[in-house]
Design a protein around this motif. Sequence first.
Motif, short mmCIF file in Angstrom:
data_model
loop_
_atom_site.label_atom_id
_atom_site.label_comp_id
_atom_site.label_asym_id
_atom_site.label_seq_id
_atom_site.Cartn_x
_atom_site.Cartn_y
_atom_site.Cartn_z
N LEU A 268 9.35 63.86 7.29
CA LEU A 268 9.20 62.93 8.39
C LEU A 268 9.03 61.50 7.89
CD1 LEU A 268 8.91 62.53 11.44
CD2 LEU A 268 6.45 62.98 11.19
N VAL A 269 8.20 61.30 6.88
CA VAL A 269 7.99 59.96 6.34
C VAL A 269 9.27 59.41 5.74
CG1 VAL A 269 6.81 58.66 4.53
CG2 VAL A 269 5.51 60.24 5.97
N ALA A 270 10.01 60.24 5.00
CA ALA A 270 11.27 59.79 4.40
C ALA A 270 12.28 59.42 5.48
CB ALA A 270 11.82 60.87 3.48
N ALA A 271 12.35 60.21 6.54
CA ALA A 271 13.30 59.93 7.62
C ALA A 271 12.96 58.63 8.34
CB ALA A 271 13.32 61.09 8.61
N VAL A 272 11.66 58.42 8.61
CA VAL A 272 11.26 57.20 9.31
C VAL A 272 11.46 55.98 8.42
CG1 VAL A 272 9.27 55.97 10.24
CG2 VAL A 272 9.68 58.34 10.88
N ASP A 273 11.16 56.10 7.13
CA ASP A 273 11.39 54.98 6.22
C ASP A 273 12.86 54.58 6.19
OD1 ASP A 273 8.74 54.87 5.62
OD2 ASP A 273 8.90 55.75 3.63
N GLY A 274 13.73 55.58 6.10
CA GLY A 274 15.16 55.29 6.08
C GLY A 274 15.64 54.69 7.38
N ALA A 275 15.17 55.24 8.51
CA ALA A 275 15.60 54.72 9.81
C ALA A 275 15.09 53.30 10.02
CB ALA A 275 15.09 55.63 10.92
N SER A 276 13.85 53.04 9.61
CA SER A 276 13.29 51.70 9.77
C SER A 276 14.04 50.68 8.92
CB SER A 276 11.81 51.70 9.40
OG SER A 276 11.27 50.42 9.46
N ALA A 277 14.39 51.06 7.69
CA ALA A 277 15.13 50.14 6.83
C ALA A 277 16.50 49.82 7.42
CB ALA A 277 15.28 50.75 5.44
N GLN B 18 11.21 37.68 12.55
CA GLN B 18 10.02 38.01 11.77
C GLN B 18 9.16 39.01 12.50
OE1 GLN B 18 8.76 33.76 10.85
NE2 GLN B 18 8.07 34.80 9.01
N TRP B 19 8.95 38.81 13.78
CA TRP B 19 8.14 39.74 14.56
C TRP B 19 8.72 41.15 14.50
CZ3 TRP B 19 6.14 37.48 19.85
CH2 TRP B 19 5.34 36.37 19.59
N LEU B 20 10.02 41.24 14.65
CA LEU B 20 10.67 42.55 14.63
C LEU B 20 10.53 43.21 13.27
CD1 LEU B 20 12.32 44.54 16.30
CD2 LEU B 20 14.38 43.37 15.54
N ALA B 21 10.71 42.44 12.21
CA ALA B 21 10.57 43.00 10.86
C ALA B 21 9.14 43.47 10.62
CB ALA B 21 10.96 41.96 9.81
N TYR B 22 8.15 42.68 11.06
CA TYR B 22 6.76 43.09 10.92
C TYR B 22 6.48 44.38 11.69
CZ TYR B 22 5.60 38.48 8.98
OH TYR B 22 5.51 37.37 8.19
N GLY B 23 7.03 44.47 12.92
CA GLY B 23 6.79 45.66 13.74
C GLY B 23 7.39 46.91 13.12
N LEU B 24 8.60 46.81 12.60
CA LEU B 24 9.24 47.97 11.98
C LEU B 24 8.51 48.39 10.71
CD1 LEU B 24 13.00 47.03 12.46
CD2 LEU B 24 11.73 48.83 13.63
N TYR B 25 8.04 47.40 9.94
CA TYR B 25 7.30 47.73 8.73
C TYR B 25 6.00 48.44 9.06
CZ TYR B 25 4.73 47.22 4.37
OH TYR B 25 3.99 47.48 3.25
N ARG B 26 5.31 47.98 10.09
CA ARG B 26 4.07 48.64 10.48
C ARG B 26 4.34 50.03 11.03
NH1 ARG B 26 -0.56 47.57 8.37
NH2 ARG B 26 -1.28 49.02 9.97
N TRP B 27 5.50 50.25 11.64
CA TRP B 27 5.84 51.60 12.10
C TRP B 27 5.96 52.55 10.91
CZ3 TRP B 27 11.20 53.78 13.37
CH2 TRP B 27 11.08 55.05 13.95
N GLU B 28 6.57 52.07 9.83
CA GLU B 28 6.64 52.89 8.62
C GLU B 28 5.24 53.29 8.15
OE1 GLU B 28 8.84 51.10 5.48
OE2 GLU B 28 10.48 50.45 6.77
#
Length: 269
Positions: free
Chosen positions: A249-258, A196-206
């Motif tokens: 940049l936003v599209a690339a980060v969203d895809g990488a985070s997912a 959960q922590w990791l998922a929250y962190g990646l989502y906040r990075w997006e």
Amino acid sequence: MSARDATLPAQPKPCVPCLLVWAGLVAAVVASFAWLSLDLRTLFSAESLASMGRFIREFFPPDLSASFLARTAEGMLQTLAVSALGTLLAFGSGALLALPAAGRWGALTRAGARFFLNLLRSVPELVWGVLTVLLVGLGPFAGVLALALHTAGVLGRLFAEALENAPPAPERALREAGAAAAPAFAYGCLPLVWPQWLAYGLYRWEMNIRMAAALGFVGAGGLGQMLYFHLSLFQQAQAATVIAAMFVLVAAVDGASARLRRALVPAHA
């Protein structure tokens, strides 16, 4: 009454509270339009549409010269670095603050930690950006601090709730077997909340990659600062290139985070 009518379900009675809520919402929207003097007819008038059309045409064609593309790429890397470093600092700070906020060190520290987390997240990133620019000056360091401060409040609260909802049995069993508090937490509780922590962190990075671009408008560096500069000088061709870079940049980060979430976070988490 026929047999067929007897088998039909009874008509539900109207939900009076629901109707009252909907009526209140409609009244609030109408009152908001009236109080704010919003006139949509002005927005869609022929003069306004013509003005918007002229303004949009000024953005084309974008500036695709080699020198400006190189500057834009540098701004993209700076924005990416600001978002990543700010999120990383917030992740560590939020994890540390989540322990007292989850009540592990008593009720008094729980109340104090939650108050501090609420204070951090109640101040928007742009306001933190203005304050950090005044504190450390213009540049990406101010953006990193602004993102870290706000995101630490958000992640700390989410991490604390995950700790409170975690099953206590594994950690309790380790403590009863003689393990110290730190190893019991590391082996009994942390593996349960880590996905959960990791998922929250990646989502906040997006989210922070978008905010890192916006923080440039208050002098925190990156693509936002470039966009503000060129719009201030009415250089729409250069601004169009910067906007396109933001989108990429936003599209690339969203895809990488997912993809990272799917690879690192178990499906059952």
